[in-house]
Design an enzyme around this catalytic site. Sequence first.
Site, short mmCIF file in Angstrom:
data_model
loop_
_atom_site.label_atom_id
_atom_site.label_comp_id
_atom_site.label_asym_id
_atom_site.label_seq_id
_atom_site.Cartn_x
_atom_site.Cartn_y
_atom_site.Cartn_z
N ASP A 1 0.15 1.70 -2.25
CA ASP A 1 0.10 1.11 -2.38
C ASP A 1 2.47 1.87 -2.94
O ASP A 1 2.63 1.87 -4.06
CB ASP A 1 0.94 -0.02 -3.49
CG ASP A 1 -0.21 -0.76 -2.37
OD1 ASP A 1 -0.30 -0.66 -1.50
OD2 ASP A 1 -1.29 -1.60 -3.22
N LYS B 1 4.07 4.85 0.86
CA LYS B 1 3.96 6.00 2.16
C LYS B 1 4.64 5.02 3.21
O LYS B 1 4.81 6.10 4.12
CB LYS B 1 2.33 5.82 2.69
CG LYS B 1 1.51 6.27 1.12
CD LYS B 1 0.01 6.17 1.50
CE LYS B 1 -0.60 4.91 1.72
NZ LYS B 1 -0.48 4.07 0.27
N GLY C 1 -1.67 -1.83 3.90
CA GLY C 1 -0.19 -2.37 4.04
C GLY C 1 0.95 -2.21 3.86
O GLY C 1 0.79 -1.44 3.14
N HIS C 2 1.58 -1.39 5.11
CA HIS C 2 2.83 -0.28 4.61
C HIS C 2 3.91 -1.62 5.23
O HIS C 2 3.56 -1.57 6.14
CB HIS C 2 2.76 1.25 5.79
CG HIS C 2 1.48 1.37 5.31
ND1 HIS C 2 0.92 2.58 5.60
CD2 HIS C 2 0.17 1.04 4.09
CE1 HIS C 2 -0.45 3.55 5.20
NE2 HIS C 2 -0.46 2.72 4.34
N GLN D 1 -4.20 4.14 1.81
CA GLN D 1 -4.64 4.15 0.42
C GLN D 1 -4.61 5.07 -1.02
O GLN D 1 -3.15 5.87 0.21
CB GLN D 1 -6.32 3.93 0.13
CG GLN D 1 -6.86 2.67 0.92
CD GLN D 1 -6.69 2.39 2.45
OE1 GLN D 1 -7.20 3.80 3.24
NE2 GLN D 1 -6.41 1.57 2.85
P1 GDP Z 1 2.47 1.86 0.82
O1 GDP Z 1 1.32 0.84 1.15
O2 GDP Z 1 1.75 2.70 0.27
O3 GDP Z 1 3.17 2.17 2.15
O4 GDP Z 1 3.31 0.83 0.37
P2 GDP Z 1 3.24 -0.88 0.56
O5 GDP Z 1 4.62 -1.02 1.66
O6 GDP Z 1 2.22 -1.86 0.06
O7 GDP Z 1 4.00 -1.17 -0.92
C1 GDP Z 1 5.67 -0.42 -1.11
C2 GDP Z 1 6.35 -1.37 -1.28
O8 GDP Z 1 7.95 -1.12 -2.22
C3 GDP Z 1 6.82 -2.23 -0.43
O9 GDP Z 1 6.90 -3.53 -0.64
C4 GDP Z 1 8.32 -1.12 -0.13
O10 GDP Z 1 9.25 -2.16 0.74
C5 GDP Z 1 8.73 -1.21 -1.18
N1 GDP Z 1 9.12 -0.24 -1.46
C6 GDP Z 1 9.60 1.40 -0.76
N2 GDP Z 1 10.22 2.71 -1.43
C7 GDP Z 1 10.55 1.74 -2.19
C8 GDP Z 1 11.84 2.26 -3.62
O11 GDP Z 1 12.34 3.23 -3.13
N3 GDP Z 1 12.28 1.25 -3.90
C9 GDP Z 1 12.17 -0.16 -4.12
N4 GDP Z 1 12.52 -0.72 -5.49
N5 GDP Z 1 10.94 -0.74 -3.85
C10 GDP Z 1 10.51 0.48 -2.00
P1 IMO Z 2 -2.23 1.20 1.14
O1 IMO Z 2 -2.95 1.49 2.68
C1 IMO Z 2 -4.33 -0.31 -2.64
C2 IMO Z 2 -7.94 -1.03 -3.17
C3 IMO Z 2 -7.92 -2.19 -2.69
C4 IMO Z 2 -10.07 -2.23 -3.67
C5 IMO Z 2 -10.66 -1.07 -3.52
C6 IMO Z 2 -12.06 -1.40 -2.59
O2 IMO Z 2 -1.70 -0.24 1.16
O3 IMO Z 2 -2.26 2.32 0.25
P2 IMO Z 2 -11.62 -1.87 0.35
O4 IMO Z 2 -11.09 -3.14 1.22
O5 IMO Z 2 -10.62 -0.43 1.27
O6 IMO Z 2 -13.43 -1.81 -0.23
O7 IMO Z 2 -11.15 -2.05 -1.13
O8 IMO Z 2 -9.44 -0.86 -2.90
N1 IMO Z 2 -7.06 -0.87 -1.76
C7 IMO Z 2 -5.69 -0.39 -1.70
N2 IMO Z 2 -5.20 -1.05 -2.87
N3 IMO Z 2 -3.10 0.15 -1.27
C8 IMO Z 2 -4.20 0.20 -0.24
O9 IMO Z 2 -3.92 0.90 0.93
C9 IMO Z 2 -5.63 -0.13 -0.42
N4 IMO Z 2 -6.46 -0.10 0.65
C10 IMO Z 2 -7.45 -0.37 -0.57
O10 IMO Z 2 -7.43 -3.29 -3.80
O11 IMO Z 2 -9.35 -1.91 -5.73
MG MG Z 3 0.32 -0.99 1.12
#
Ligand code: GDP
Ligand code: IMO
Ligand code: MG
Length: 430
Positions: A13, A16, A40-41, A224
Site C-alpha cells: 500500500d 504502487k 489493491g491498487h 504487496q
Molecule cells: P498500492 O497497493 O501500493 O497500489 O497502494 P494503495 O492504492 O493500496 O494505497 C495507496 C493509497 O494512497 C491510495 O488510496 C492512493 O490513491 C493514495 N495515494 C497514492 N499516492 C498518494 C499521495 O502522494 N498522497 C496521498 N494523499 N495519497 C496518495
Molecule cells: P498491495 O499490492 C498490504 C498482507 C495481509 C496479511 C499478509 C498475508 O495492495 O500493496 P495474504 O492474503 O497475502 O496471504 O495475506 O499480507 N497483504 C497486504 N498488505 N498490501 C497488500 O497488497 C497486501 N497483500 C497482502 O494483510 O498481513
Molecule cells: Mg494496496
Amino acid sequence: MANVVVVGAQWGDEGKGKIVDWLSERADVIARFQGGHNAGHTLVIGGQVFKLSLLPSGIVRKGKMAVIGNGVVLDPWSLFSEIDKLAAQGVEISPENLMIAENTPLILPLHQDLDQLREEAAGKAKIGTTGRGIGPAYEDKVGRRTIRVADLADEETLDARLDRLLAHHDALRQGLGATAVNRAELRAKLLEIAPKLLQYAQPVWKVMNDYRKSGKRILFEGAQGSLLDIDFGTYPYVTSSTTMSGMAATGTGLGPSAIGFVLGIVKAYTTRVGEGPFPTELEDADGQRLGERGREFGTVTGRKRRCGWFDAVLVRQTCAISGVNGIALTKLDVLDGFKTLKICTGYEIDGTRYDYLPTAAALQAKVTPIYEEMEGWEESTEGARSWADLPAAAIKYVRRIEELIQCPVALLSTSPERDDTILVTDPFAD
Ligand code: GDP
Ligand code: IMO
Ligand code: MG
C-alpha cells in the site's frame, strides 16, 4: 531504454498503483509477476477512481498490453468480476490488451476455504490474511498438485489434476472439520469458465522475449511489499510470494538481464495491515492523525491500516535486497502540519544497537526504535508538481530519507491524482 520494475519497499500500500499508472504512459507493456487479488491498487485519474486487484494498473490506458505472468496466482471468477467492473467504468478489456500466462496456477474456492479455516483455527495466532486463498494456492503450486490455466483446455488432464488436488484437500478439510469438496460442482464451474479464460492464454515467456527483442518498453508491476516477502519479510506474518524485484524475471519468463531500473515505492511514513511486528507503530494521536490524513483503510478488506513513523532501517534493508536504483516517495502531503516528525535511524535490542532488523522473532519482538526528530512544516504540499513548490523543511525531510536509506528519490507523489507527481530522474532512461 531500461525496463522498469516497481516494487513496494515497505508492507504494501505504498502507492504502487498510482506510480505504475503514471509511468505506464511511457511503457508499451505492463506486467504483473507475483501475488494475486490480495493486492489493491487505487488510481485516481481526473477525479475518477479505479480500484485494481489482479489486473495490471496499465490496463486503464488505451494501446498498452497488460500481462499476467506465471508468478501470479489467479482466481478466474474474481478476474472476470474485475473486468466487468472496469468495463462499467469505460475500460475495455479483451485479448487485444490483456494476456495471461498459460502456466499460471489457479486460485479455486477450496483455497479460499482453507485460508479462512486456518485463520479461524489459529485464533490469536492468525496471520491476518486477506482471506483470498493466496497462501494455499501457492502451496499447491510448489506441492505440484495445482491446476494451471492450460489444464482447462483438456478434460482428461483436468480430471487427473482434480484427483491429485482433492486427495490432498479433502484430507486437510476433514482435519479442520469441513466437508469434502464437491468435485462435480467444481469441475462444472471450471469447464464453464474455461473458454472465457483460455482466450487470454498465451506462452507469455515467448511473447515477452519477442517484445524485448523488438525494443518494447516493459514495466513490471509488483504487488504487496518487501516486508511481506516470503523469505525476507517478517515471517510468518508475510504473504506467500516473492515480492522482491528478481521475481519480475522468473514471474514472466525473462532472464534477469531484462530488468533495467528497480524503482522502490516508499511511503513517507509507515503502514501495515494484518498482524506482525511493526517497530515504529504509533498508537497515539500522531498515529491516528496519519491514518486519518492518509485515509489508511485497506482497498481489499476495508481494514484499518496500522500507522507509524518512517523507518529508515527497514527501507534501507529492503532497497538493498531488491537492488533499488531509485525510490518514488509517496504521500508526503499526509505529513503536512505535523510540528515535528520522527525518523527511525536504528534499533536497540537488549542494549545492543542494530542497523538492520534481525531475523529471529524473539529479537524482533524486543526492538526499541532509535529516533531522530525533524522539524515539520505548516505549508501544504498537496498537489505540488515541482520541487520549487515544496517548503524547505519538506525538502530537508526528503533529503534526510535519501541519506539514511542510501538511495535517491526518482519520483515524488503529493496526492492520489495521477499528475500530482514530481519527476526527478526518469527510470526509463538508461
Ligand atoms: P498500492 O497497493 O501500493 O497500489 O497502494 P494503495 O492504492 O493500496 O494505497 C495507496 C493509497 O494512497 C491510495 O488510496 C492512493 O490513491 C493514495 N495515494 C497514492 N499516492 C498518494 C499521495 O502522494 N498522497 C496521498 N494523499 N495519497 C496518495
Ligand atoms: P498491495 O499490492 C498490504 C498482507 C495481509 C496479511 C499478509 C498475508 O495492495 O500493496 P495474504 O492474503 O497475502 O496471504 O495475506 O499480507 N497483504 C497486504 N498488505 N498490501 C497488500 O497488497 C497486501 N497483500 C497482502 O494483510 O498481513
Ligand atoms: Mg494496496
